[in-house]
Design a protein around this motif. Sequence first.
Motif, mmCIF file in Angstrom:
data_model
loop_
_atom_site.group_PDB
_atom_site.id
_atom_site.type_symbol
_atom_site.label_atom_id
_atom_site.label_comp_id
_atom_site.label_asym_id
_atom_site.label_seq_id
_atom_site.Cartn_x
_atom_site.Cartn_y
_atom_site.Cartn_z
ATOM 1 N N ARG A 1 0.827 -1.214 0.000
ATOM 2 C CA ARG A 1 0.000 0.000 0.000
ATOM 3 C C ARG A 1 0.859 1.261 0.000
ATOM 4 N NH1 ARG A 1 -5.432 -0.311 1.167
ATOM 5 N NH2 ARG A 1 -6.230 -2.405 1.504
ATOM 6 N N LEU A 2 1.969 1.213 0.707
ATOM 7 C CA LEU A 2 2.887 2.361 0.715
ATOM 8 C C LEU A 2 3.396 2.642 -0.691
ATOM 9 C CD1 LEU A 2 4.650 4.455 2.278
ATOM 10 C CD2 LEU A 2 6.371 2.643 2.478
ATOM 11 N N ILE A 3 3.863 1.605 -1.362
ATOM 12 C CA ILE A 3 4.372 1.763 -2.731
ATOM 13 C C ILE A 3 3.257 2.205 -3.670
ATOM 14 C CG2 ILE A 3 5.424 0.565 -4.684
ATOM 15 C CD1 ILE A 3 7.305 1.143 -2.313
ATOM 16 N N ALA A 4 2.051 1.681 -3.459
ATOM 17 C CA ALA A 4 0.923 2.051 -4.314
ATOM 18 C C ALA A 4 0.637 3.540 -4.213
ATOM 19 C CB ALA A 4 -0.318 1.248 -3.918
ATOM 20 N N GLN A 5 0.616 4.076 -3.007
ATOM 21 C CA GLN A 5 0.331 5.495 -2.826
ATOM 22 C C GLN A 5 1.402 6.367 -3.482
ATOM 23 O OE1 GLN A 5 -0.570 6.533 1.281
ATOM 24 N NE2 GLN A 5 -1.545 4.552 1.610
#
Length: 213
Positions: free
Chosen positions: A97-101
């Motif tokens: 999720r961090l990378i997605a954001q």
Amino acid sequence: NYFRLSTDSEHRESLRDKARKIFVPSSPIRLRDQLRGREQPLERALEALKTPGRSPFIYGDRGVGKTSLALIAAFSVNSSRSEPIYIACHPRITFGRLIAQIAKRIRDEIGVGAKQKKITELGLKTSLVTLMTRLETEEEKLPTSVDPNEAVDLLDTLMKRAGSSPRVVVVDEVDTIPDPTFRSDLAFFIKQLGDHGAQVKFIFAGIASNVQE
């Protein structure tokens, strides 16, 4: 020349308005000339950001100015054509999720001022097109697992397409993440960023008494 004398009440309110803009203890500051007593840590953070393969970690007690220091360092190094990316972690966030954001924010800026390019027009490798498609379409179920190597390749490729170098990402509240898998992926990700000489730089901040913690 004409001017109007204000009443005492108007003058007091004017002073209060100015004070509200200057004295903001609950909000991080972003201007370097407003930072007091943190010149040495700031210089160390800037040196780390400008050194290939290094990422600064800012730690300390709550309320000592970690976020302000991180943002000022980020704005000092970040490309003037865009703002640094700021992500505040929470206990349920995953590495995926961090990378997605982060990827979404860089991806969105590529199309600013023009019709947004399709994923296939970004020149990504096939595996990265698949990954980016997942990140963009699975709004409710963002991938919780993303390979750190793919994450580095994706962000670096997007950065090159965006044409804004350098770019700084501030990851705050790292201490709120209890998941050991996240921490392991993050550690490997940081190492790979340095090994690849990626254009995107990271600042990590959190509450701790030492960097190992």
